[in-house]
Design an enzyme around this catalytic site. Structure first.
Site, PDB file in Angstrom:
ATOM      1  N   HIS A  23       0.862  -1.184   0.000  1.00 48.72           N
ATOM      2  CA  HIS A  23       0.000   0.000   0.000  1.00 48.72           C
ATOM      3  C   HIS A  23       0.897   1.232   0.000  1.00 48.72           C
ATOM      4  CE1 HIS A  23      -3.244   2.720   0.689  1.00 48.72           C
ATOM      5  NE2 HIS A  23      -2.682   3.172   1.788  1.00 48.72           N
ATOM      6  N   ASP A  25       1.223   5.001  -0.279  1.00 45.19           N
ATOM      7  CA  ASP A  25       0.587   6.318  -0.242  1.00 45.19           C
ATOM      8  C   ASP A  25       1.282   7.280  -1.196  1.00 45.19           C
ATOM      9  OD1 ASP A  25      -1.459   6.127   1.856  1.00 45.19           O
ATOM     10  OD2 ASP A  25       0.237   5.650   3.157  1.00 45.19           O
ATOM     11  N   ASP A 147      -7.538   1.704   2.192  1.00 40.11           N
ATOM     12  CA  ASP A 147      -7.142   2.602   3.273  1.00 40.11           C
ATOM     13  C   ASP A 147      -8.065   3.795   3.510  1.00 40.11           C
ATOM     14  OD1 ASP A 147      -5.467   3.422   5.367  1.00 40.11           O
ATOM     15  OD2 ASP A 147      -4.236   4.650   4.047  1.00 40.11           O
ATOM     16  N   HIS A 397      -5.712   9.920  -0.659  1.00 41.54           N
ATOM     17  CA  HIS A 397      -6.442   9.953   0.614  1.00 41.54           C
ATOM     18  C   HIS A 397      -5.621  10.504   1.774  1.00 41.54           C
ATOM     19  CE1 HIS A 397      -4.671   5.887   0.306  1.00 41.54           C
ATOM     20  NE2 HIS A 397      -4.527   5.966   1.608  1.00 41.54           N
TER      21      HIS A 397
END
Lengths: 909, 909
Positions: A23, A25, A147, A397
């Site tokens: 994941h 970001d 997420d 996000h």
């Protein structure tokens, strides 16, 4: 059909799909490029370049291994640095399904604070790169928002319309999750639109069992400390039997919450797989030893898989899934931990992102309208790509959500500014083509603080011209306010006709400026123009009523500013403080900033009427009516929020009316469809409310309203914010937050934004209020909100009339459209796709049933002679592609809330 | 000749040799197997299996890349888990010089606290594996002790004799380093023996510039936070120019301290390269961009290299290097940071390691003597390999050094115990073969606390037999003390002859035991046997004099116990506390434990005479003479060291004499040659003494002495310890340490060893004192020390004479030697090499000049009839290999301090 690249499963067994994933970001604690490079590892150890290097190496070692990759912003950076040989290897891995792209947008967008137009753009940016690079095998089948902190129905609707087979996420309310586990409703069908005909917006949706982490004890990343599988009996601590047994237990426990004999395990987490060998080596062993037990009667089959292969197995099971029609807001991960603060966190970044969207759309349109000279013209090389990518990154996000570190927030803003700098050149070139004038053109970036050197020059006789580009598909009335030097101005339009204008000091920025103080005591104050009347209370200086003169309806309307005292975490129920993510007031009663407002009347004229209210040195507001407008404008200024008292503050404005709204209020989803909200209530489970304020906050992107049988008070906003309705007839909007503590969700900083001149950020914004009968509300707020999203772009040229007449080809005005689009139709996208084609998205901007006149199917003819006149001047064209089939390629019918996409191929005549 | 696998360099440029390497401790904060697996990463992130996986992957990506690997204990573990394909790849990398083994022992041994026989064994273990696996290409050319905390001359001597081309290390005294940098003496020729004829023990020795780390700012491991090279101009923070410039500066700065146009940079550190891609990717870029500047006139050439390729370039430079003849002890890295504590840290582990060496040599010898049945015989499967590997691991510089975490210290001890358990089976089998008796045989492990169930059984008439195996090459007199039940015993040898013995309570373990208290006040106490007399002071109960009755010489000798108050770090000069590594007393004056000793006379007989002295509840001593022995034995017991007063304690015993030693004293190096020490003085630089006690401590492994013209007092010890001579005629030995603070060198624990029954470890040990004229000292202390290192192994069989007579083949005694070896010759190694060959090492155990009679060349005939009688019984044999050439394969001449190695190939007759 069954995809051949999916691993074989065993029908008589419990099949455990291990999904290796990372994941990544697109900015959070570090900037997107720092994450890519692996820079600033002292902040967080993370380097995406190495993750992709390592995964590609490891995938080659065993054809059974799988990996999914999500964030195209990173993959794109990596791909362009790879050798032809590596690209060939990666392409083969993709073709064989060993490397699978999932989600595939430029980023994994936030769902609470993003606007659908920017979300669609960032998805397009990522998916297009994958399609251009890998073709059909690179197409993501599954949406994957593991997420984001709550899930918007509009996002699901967009994913469904984009053709995704399903959607997986990790975060949902802990009460909701507990119930779903109990009732085996972790997997469902989400019907994500009340307007679109099913199954147009239907999407299979799965809640992942462990967020997006591996089961406890099975994290084998370099960042984890779980025991590796030690299978050499000659070394210490042989642990194969223990680990296998533990895995069997975990699998059976998980299977109890799901309906089929397939379960999914996310084997990865934040920035994992930088050294993929650790993961794969141990998973290889896990698979080997767990499956070896099948020979002894074990009924567990574990395999490398992907979300789409898992989903395929679910589809083959041919079950009926429970239906979901609301959304997944707000998100709480514990009783006092509501992630409703980020709806408002970093209000200035949120506004800047929204303005940047407007600018990007303008840039895109002008790139098309100006033709090839736009990107290479008299003002140099310009492009819209830089801005597209900056906007793509900003949808992340932890970007527009406001949950990044301060230095990363600056980086997002810098990227948008750089993007716009590239666009500025493009726009100058394009306007030169369209206007025929190559004289210098400036953009006054500081009009919000009344600074524009060109218009303020002190020449004795000053001539300047202003170009207004309106990116909407129809005419709009847009008041323009410019700083000038002197008091005698003549304003004319392109045909020499005088434009209604007024010269005066409009804005009192500080107490030092002498303003005309009106004595409230002697007479009642009101603002009144053609459509609206607004009154003020003589005693308090606050608003007291609002009247719609067209419909002849009046409500009591009081408005004031308050702050919730942010919990510092020293609380007996919970140690949770307010922070970038979490909103947790330490009391349900906010402090009023001032019971009375000091009033300064700035102007009362036939064009515009304004009252400035001062509540405190750090809170003020201009209440404003424009002639010809149906909205009351509240331009609020909040900040620097004082914290010298040691109290974090979450500043709201509250509108209190006599509307009988009871516990109901309404909020939009990503700027499109509106959902009904009800205080202390969730549609899908029996809520135990533990935070009476924070637990009732919802995100808005463009509007919120309250209503009763007669009245609907709608607030259109200029950015994403958090709202609630705590009292009957009341609507509160959180405007700004300044906090003293980190909220333990990883960002590691208190949300306390520095300002430029003061200690603390000053935020300014606008709320547009409309009062209508409920059944007429959409007719006003739909175009009003679109006008807020796509604002005109002003540019200025210095020059005397003499200079202007020199250019005989100069055109004063131009429209790309043959005529205004029908009221229900919004021009969502007009952008250059490649040298020979143009992307157009048309949208029906009304929901089903909300408008008597507009909530109907509407047909648009794409022939140049009917609609896109600009195409006529440039080229011949053919309709190349659209999202559905039509009886005629030219006649396009849009149903309420439908978006249709067209690729027009242009042929130079 | 020039090795073809070395990279090309540029003669006209400054060549920077980047040496990618990892430093993999064979146990430290985690156990060796935890490090291998990558287990317990919460303690320290380190997983050697992944390091080797990753490096092998990355080496394949570019033939220019190089890597060196050092610790065979880890490589061995990894190799046995690899597929044939991986092994083939690794072999090719080794053959091409891309993966190079360096040092190559089982571990990187400690230099202060190891005994040469165990060091040679552990080197043999590692090098043999490399040779068996890779042949000549796997042979390390360079010794590489980058981490050990000071450097022993004997280590350099061993490396030189093993044929290493050079030696590199990282740690030396900071004053020494500063001077060497100034005078460009960072690289030198170490003449490592005063006995061996140069160049037999000459070794090129280089001090690495940055310890073993990369230059500051150039650490690209996953464990580092230095900025990666960001060479994509489209992404943030392009930094190529800045990094290249910084690298050029670093290179020129470093080159100023070295003599040639070649410099070395160690690109790695502890457990680095777990994700080798990070390192190589950035170094690839560094090399590319730095060398690209050559086109613009830069004179810096950077390349992947290895220590041996760097050394080759130094050799080609054909310079004369400065000569070094002393050693590199003690090591200080700052003014108050002397690494002299670990000389004594963990005294019980240090003893256990030494005893384990004795047991392993016995095990090895009996494996040869007992033939094939040793490893598979009546008592099952036994082996010496397990013990060899446990001893190999125990030589590590965080093992026997005592600088590991407590749980790791336990692991080392457990490994030695497991090793011995495997050896026990072998020894039982072998003794069964040699004795002809297969009746059960037990080893009494707890004789040190007077526990042996077999000898203590309470049958009315008890018969048991004891076997004593002496691993030395000559007869030894060895008192044996057994716990028995009753007071009437008859002890006979194998021929039925009575052995001198005595029955009585020898040891008073606690105050509860009633011992015969002698009243010191009324009469003077002395011990007296044939060779020695020792007197005690009537008033204090301390020793007062020692007399050698043979040479008729007497010295005043007072001995007492003291403790230095360990610095807790709250000191104005420095925050350095005492810890596992560092010795830093907070005062130069130690506290005396007791000015007087309470005396308990245990026995005074013609066989043994003992006085027990009690100094405190936690310090006692037995002063002991054995008839026929020329040494005074001081058996000290220290512990549990009390810390309830909040003071860390470093316990010493000090011998004060009237010997005019001035500032001089003498310490052995790894149990072999002796070096002269001088208080507040270093032979090679002008010492600024900043720690008057700690800065004068040196390690001993077997002995220390002081002397004047007439007298030499030599102390032979049973383990490695720290010693000093602070006063004229004084010698102090640190026995035990218990500390309250970590000393900031990484171990992260205060050195405070738990005990079994008490709060804190009890340590017990022996000091053997001899008094001689200086020129006769070696004749006594050389055999005495070897007897301490290789102790007899006792084993016991229960049984009546009747039972024994049943076994008619039973032999009472056996010798593997035709006759005792000459006094100068020590049988260092006798072990089974493979099925058909036996490894023998013979050693001249005297230094040049130290013995009038023995410091001469001595010739041994290897013919079975002359020496190794055991070979006669087993097989025919041929001399296969030795470390040098001889005129005759059978006649072997040994010069003082020479070690010769032979591989005897056996042919079954």
């Amino acid at each position: 059909g069954v995809r051949s690249s999916c691993p074989a499963t065993k029908p008589s067994m419990l099949n455990v799909h291990l999904v290796p994933h990372t994941h990544d970001d697109v900015g959070w604690l570090k900037t997107v490029d720092q994450y890519y490079h692996g820079d600033r590892n002292n902040i967080q150890h993370a380097g995406v370049q190495y993750i992709l290097d390592s995964v590609i190496d490891q995938l080659q070692k065993d054809p059974a291994r799988r990996f999914i990759y999500v964030e195209t912003a990173f993959f794109y950076r990596w791909w362009r640095q790879q050798s032809q040989n590596t690209r060939r290897i990666v392409t083969q891995l993709v073709n064989e399904g060993r490397l699978e792209f999932i989600n595939g947008g430029w980023c994994m967008s936030d769902e609470a604070t993003t606007h659908y137009s920017a979300v669609i753009d960032q998805m397009t940016l990522g998916l297009r790169f994958l399609n251009d690079t890998f073709g059909e095998c690179g197409r993501p089948r599954v949406a994957w928002h593991i997420d984001p902190f709550g899930h918007a129905r509009e996002h699901a609707s967009i994913f469904a319309q984009m053709g995704y087979d399903g959607f997986f996420f990790g975060r949902l309310d802990y009460q909701d999750k507990a119930r779903r586990m109990k009732t085996k409703e972790m997997e469902m069908l989400w019907r994500a639109s009340e307007s679109l005909t099913p199954p147009l917006a239907d999407l299979f949706t799965g809640v992942l069992p462990n967020g997006y982490n591996p089961p406890e004890g099975f994290c084998w990343d370099q960042s984890c400390n779980d025991a590796p599988i030690r299978d050499d009996p000659d070394l210490e601590d042989y642990n194969v039997d223990e680990i296998v047994q533990r895995f069997l237990n975990v699998s059976y426990n998980q299977a109890a919450f799901y309906k089929t004999n397939h379960i999914i395990m996310t084997m990865g987490s934040d920035f994992q797989y930088e050294n993929a060998n650790l993961w794969y080596k141990n998973m290889d062993k896990l698979i080997k030893y767990v499956n070896a037990l099948q020979a002894k009667g074990s009924k567990v089959n574990v395999l490398y898989s992907t979300p789409s292969c898992y989903l395929q197995e679910l589809n083959l099971a041919n079950l009926t899934w429970p239906l979901k029609t609301d959304d997944f807001f707000p998100y709480a991960d514990d009783a006092h931990d509501f992630w409703t603060g980020y709806f408002t966190s970093r209000p200035a970044l949120k506004l800047y992102e929204r303005l940047s969207n407007s600018r990007l759309q303008t840039c895109n349109q002008l790139e098309v309208l100006g033709g090839p000279k736009s990107t290479s013209g008299p003002f140099g090389e310009g492009d819209s790509d830089t801005m597209s990518k900056a906007m793509g990154v900003a949808q992340h996000h932890d970007a527009v959500s406001g949950t990044e570190k301060q230095h990363v927030a600056y980086d997002y803003a810098r990227r948008l500014a750089t993007g716009w700098a590239h666009c500025e050149v493009l726009v100058r070139n394009s306007l030169a083509v369209l206007s025929g004038s190559e004289s210098p053109r400036v953009f006054c970036e500081n009009l919000n603080i009344s600074v524009c050197p060109l218009t303020e020059s002190s020449q004795k006789v000053l001539y300047f011209s202003m170009n207004v580009y309106n990116p909407l598909g129809r005419t709009v009335s847009w008041p323009v306010r410019l700083p000038v030097n002197g008091s005698l101005y003549s304003v004319t339009d392109t045909k020499g006709k005088t434009v209604d204008s007024q010269v005066g000091n409009y804005v009192c920025m500080s107490f030092k400026l002498i303003c005309n103080i009106y004595d409230m005591k002697s007479s009642s104050l009101l603002l009144l123009l053609s459509f609206l009347k607004v009154t003020f209370d003589d005693t308090t200086g606050l608003l007291s009523s609002l009247t719609n003169l067209e419909t002849n309806q009046t409500i009591r309307l009081t408005q004031n500013f308050y702050w919730y005292n942010a919990s510092s975490g020293n609380n007996k129920e919970s140690r949770q403080p307010s922070g970038a993510y979490i909103f947790r007031p330490n009391s349900s009663d906010p402090f009023v900033i001032n019971k009375t407002a000091e009033i300064q009347i700035v102007t009362v004229s036939s064009t515009v009427q304004e009252v400035t209210q001062w509540f405190s040195p750090w809170v003020s507001q201009v209440v404003r009516l424009y002639e010809g407008h149906r909205e009351l404008e509240l331009e609020w200024t909040v900040g620097p929020v004082p914290i010298a008292d040691g109290l974090g503050k979450e500043v709201i404005t509250r509108l209190d009316t006599d509307i009988e709204s009871s516990d109901y209020f309404y909020t939009d989803s990503n700027g499109r469809e509106v959902l009904e909200r009800r205080k202390d209530y969730r549609p899908t489970w029996d809520l135990k409310q533990t935070e009476p304020i924070a637990g009732n906050y919802y995100p808005i992107n463009s509007r919120a309203y309250i209503k009763d049988d007669k009245h609907q008070l709608t607030v259109v906003t200029d950015r994403s914010q958090g709202v609630s309705s705590i009292y009957n007839g009341s609507l509160e909007i959180m405007l700004h937050r300044r906090l003293l503590y980190d909220d333990f969700r990883g960002v590691g900083e208190p949300l306390s934004e520095p300002g430029e001149f003061f200690d603390g950020l000053v935020a300014r914004g606008r709320l547009l209020l409309t009062l209508t009968p409920p059944n007429m509300a959409a007719d006003v707020h739909r175009p009003l909100a679109q006008g807020m999203v796509l604002q005109p772009l002003l540019s200025f040229q210095d020059g005397t009339p003499l200079a202007n007449t020199k250019l005989e080809v100069c055109r004063g005005s131009f429209s790309g459209l043959q005529d205004a689009l029908p009221p229900a139709v919004h021009l969502l996208t007009l952008s250059q796709w490649d040298k020979d084609s143009v992307l157009i998205r048309l949208e029906h901007q009304y929901q089903a049933k909300e408008s008597k006149t507009h909530s109907q199917p509407i047909t648009v003819n794409l022939q140049v002679t009917h609609t896109f006149s600009f195409l006529l001047t440039l080229s011949n064209y053919i309709l190349l592609q659209s999202n559905t089939d039509y009886p005629s390629p030219w006649e396009v019918t849009l149903n309420p809330m439908e978006i249709r996409t067209f690729l027009l191929q242009l042929r130079q005549l």
